[in-house]
Design an enzyme around this catalytic site. Structure first.
Site, PDB file in Angstrom:
ATOM      1  CD  GLU A   1     -43.737 101.828  64.144  1.00 20.47           C
ATOM      2  OE1 GLU A   1     -42.518 102.075  64.103  1.00 20.47           O
ATOM      3  OE2 GLU A   1     -44.559 102.549  64.713  1.00 20.47           O
TER       4      GLU A   1
ATOM      5  CB  CYS B   1     -36.464  97.245  61.950  1.00 22.04           C
ATOM      6  SG  CYS B   1     -37.330  97.068  63.516  1.00 22.04           S
TER       7      CYS B   1
ATOM      8  CB  THR C   1     -44.376  97.468  51.701  1.00 27.25           C
ATOM      9  OG1 THR C   1     -43.358  96.653  51.167  1.00 27.25           O
ATOM     10  CG2 THR C   1     -45.705  96.750  51.636  1.00 27.25           C
TER      11      THR C   1
ATOM     12  N   GLY D   1     -43.067  96.831  58.143  1.00 31.53           N
ATOM     13  CA  GLY D   1     -42.426  96.196  56.991  1.00 31.53           C
ATOM     14  C   GLY D   1     -41.517  97.184  56.300  1.00 31.53           C
TER      15      GLY D   1
ATOM     16  CE  LYS E   1     -49.867  89.649  53.896  1.00 30.94           C
ATOM     17  NZ  LYS E   1     -48.792  88.659  53.988  1.00 30.94           N
TER      18      LYS E   1
END
Ligand code: NDP
Length: 479
Positions: A248, A282, A230, A226, A173
């Site tokens: 990650e 990130c 989460t 993400g 996804k």
């Protein structure tokens, strides 16, 4: 344009026929719809993957390698189409999508096409016992890959390529905010001859489609990139089912600048490490610490260079800073700028929304530099994930190290110095999964990639990824 789920090699509507608007952030307008998939769609994708698994897991390494190479080749050939789609979906400058995102997606497939042919298992001879141990590395089965919106195709393929190279079948996804290039990847996989069901791409919201993947009792491993919250939720959901997890997560990376560095190289790289992709990487160095003796000079030069960056339409070749990914994200980033003053910060540059000619409703923000006097403020402790950096001075190496480590995250750190002892001392002590010295974002895909502390668990890259996507089984034979 309506995009569809890619299940069992076919493009299909979501079972409940529910849809979500897809925005072009550079003009702030809806330009298509994507499936709002539910548990039923994930189940359908799981069934397709599960049926494909027995045969895919037994394909020869040569066969897998050549299909992955073909995918890599097709991504390269479709560079222009993919880069335009990425830029439109995400708001990033087209030049960046062309130079970084899409070439890297191709490299991800090519890298694992090669790596799988070199991935070896181990044997241990039990001397004196007439026995030999042989460790197999078997594919896990059906695995889930979930990725964020900041580097859409780049991070999506960074998970999918090793998963299928190792013989797994995948339910994946992408972020609902940037689904377009993941949709186009389905077409590429069919063209490359990837057998149906090996990769299934389901679009939808995190808390429904994503949740159905992580909670599915038969999806045995989850590779996720993400946010930290989460990631924590995924860990809580998956742990009781003993799923393998690679997480990650977020970062709040220090960029530590000593007076003995190569100043010009440091300055031009710091512009990139602060504002590339609108600061939505990130690995961006969002906390800049500068040795006191060059602090005033750095401040002046940095502000001047940043003021020259052009904020504009992603398709304009002159643009350095494009649009933020969504209205919601723009508001989140702006909310941090709004608290700068009460946190004792001084905005040295930026801080305002930009109205771009012909795209007045786009989500543009000036690159922003805030001087802070403490590392304890929210601006220095929380991930902003936008074109906002803080700067602060330090006096000694010890102080720089303390400031760098005084944060819950531990993804990457950048160090600017020409002193070898300092390089080694700091690199040993920095709490981060990756330390860049006199460079930033230089990636050799063989190296382990990932974070410590609240930045995640596990490593991607090279053989680490192939180890994650395989289960070791030891066979002990006595003769
Ligand atoms: P999120 O954590 O919000 O989302 C990441 C993905 O997870 C999206 O596909 C999202 O879907 C999905 N998701 C959300 N909730 C669930 C759930 N309950 N179950 C399963 N999946 C779910 O992150 P962002 O997309 O906002 O990305 C930004 C974050 O990613 C930043 O914190 C950044 O630091 C981090 N990141 C980390 C990297 C690393 O390598 N360490 C690299 C790049 C980014 P949806 O979009 O539909 O909500």
């Amino acid at each position: 344009m309506n995009i569809k789920n890619y299940i069992n090699g076919e493009f299909v509507n979501p079972i409940k026929n529910q849809w979500i608007d897809n925005y072009n952030p550079s003009i702030g307008e809806v330009y298509g719809q994507i499936p709002n998939s539910t548990e039923e769609d994930i189940e359908k994708a799981y069934q397709a993957a599960n049926e494909a698994f027995p045969s895919w897991s037994k394909t020869t390494l040569d066969e897998r390698s050549s299909i992955l190479s073909k995918i890599a080749q097709l991504i390269k050939e479709k560079l222009d189409v993919l880069a335009e789609a990425e830029s439109k979906d995400n708001g990033k400058p087209l030049s960046l999508a062309k130079a970084v995102d899409i070439p890297r997606a191709s490299s991800n497939f090519q890298f694992f096409a090669n790596a799988i042919t070199q991935f070896a298992s181990e044997a241990h001879e039990s001397v004196g016992f007439n026995a030999i141990n042989l460790t197999l590395r078997q594919p896990i089965g059906v695995v889930g890959c979930i990725s964020p919106w900041n580097l859409p195709l780049y991070l999506f393929t960074w998970k999918i390529a090793p998963a299928i190279a190792a013989g797994n079948c995948v339910v994946a996804k992408p972020s609902e905010v940037t689904p377009m290039t993941a949709f186009l990847l389905g077409e590429i996989c069919n063209e490359a001859g990837l057998p149906k069901g090996v990769l299934n791409i389901v679009h939808g919201l995190g808390n429904s489609a994503g949740q159905a993947i992580i909670a599915h009792p038969k999806i045995k491993a989850i590779s996720f990139t993400g946010g930290t919250n989460t990631g924590a939720h995924i860990a809580r959901t998956a742990a009781p089912m003993f799923k393998k997890l690679s997480l990650e997560l977020g970062g709040k990376n220090p960029n530590i600048i000593f007076a003995d560095c190569d100043y010009d190289k440091m300055l031009s790289t710091t512009i990139k490490s602060s504002f590339a992709n609108q600061g939505q990487i990130c690995l961006c160095g969002s906390r800049i610490f500068v040795e006191e003796s060059i602090f005033e000079k750095f401040k002046e030069d940095f502000v001047k260079k940043v003021s020259e960056l052009k904020v504009g339409i992603p398709f304009d070749s002159e643009t350095n800073v494009g649009a933020l990914v969504s209205k919601q994200h723009l508001e989140k980033v702006k909310s941090y700028i709004n608290i700068a003053e009460e946190e004792g910060g001084v905005i040295l540059f930026g801080g305002e929304r930009v109205s771009v000619n012909g795209a007045e409703n786009g989500y543009y923000l000036q690159p922003t530099i805030i001087q802070v006097d403490s590392n304890k403020c929210k601006l220095n402790q929380e991930e902003i994930f936008g074109p906002v950096v803080t700067i602060m001075s330090f006096k000694t190496q010890e102080e720089a190290l303390t400031l760098a480590n005084d944060v819950s995250y531990g993804l990457s750190a950048t160090l600017w110095t020409n002193n070898l002892n300092r390089t080694m001392q700091m690199s040993q002590e920095l709490q981060a999964g990756i330390v860049w010295v006199n460079t930033w974002l230089m990636r050799d895909l063989r190296t382990p990639f990932g974070g410590t502390k609240a930045s995640g668990v596990g490593r991607e890259g090279g053989f680490e990824a192939l180890r994650f996507f395989t289960e070791p089984k030891n066979i002990c034979i006595q003769y």
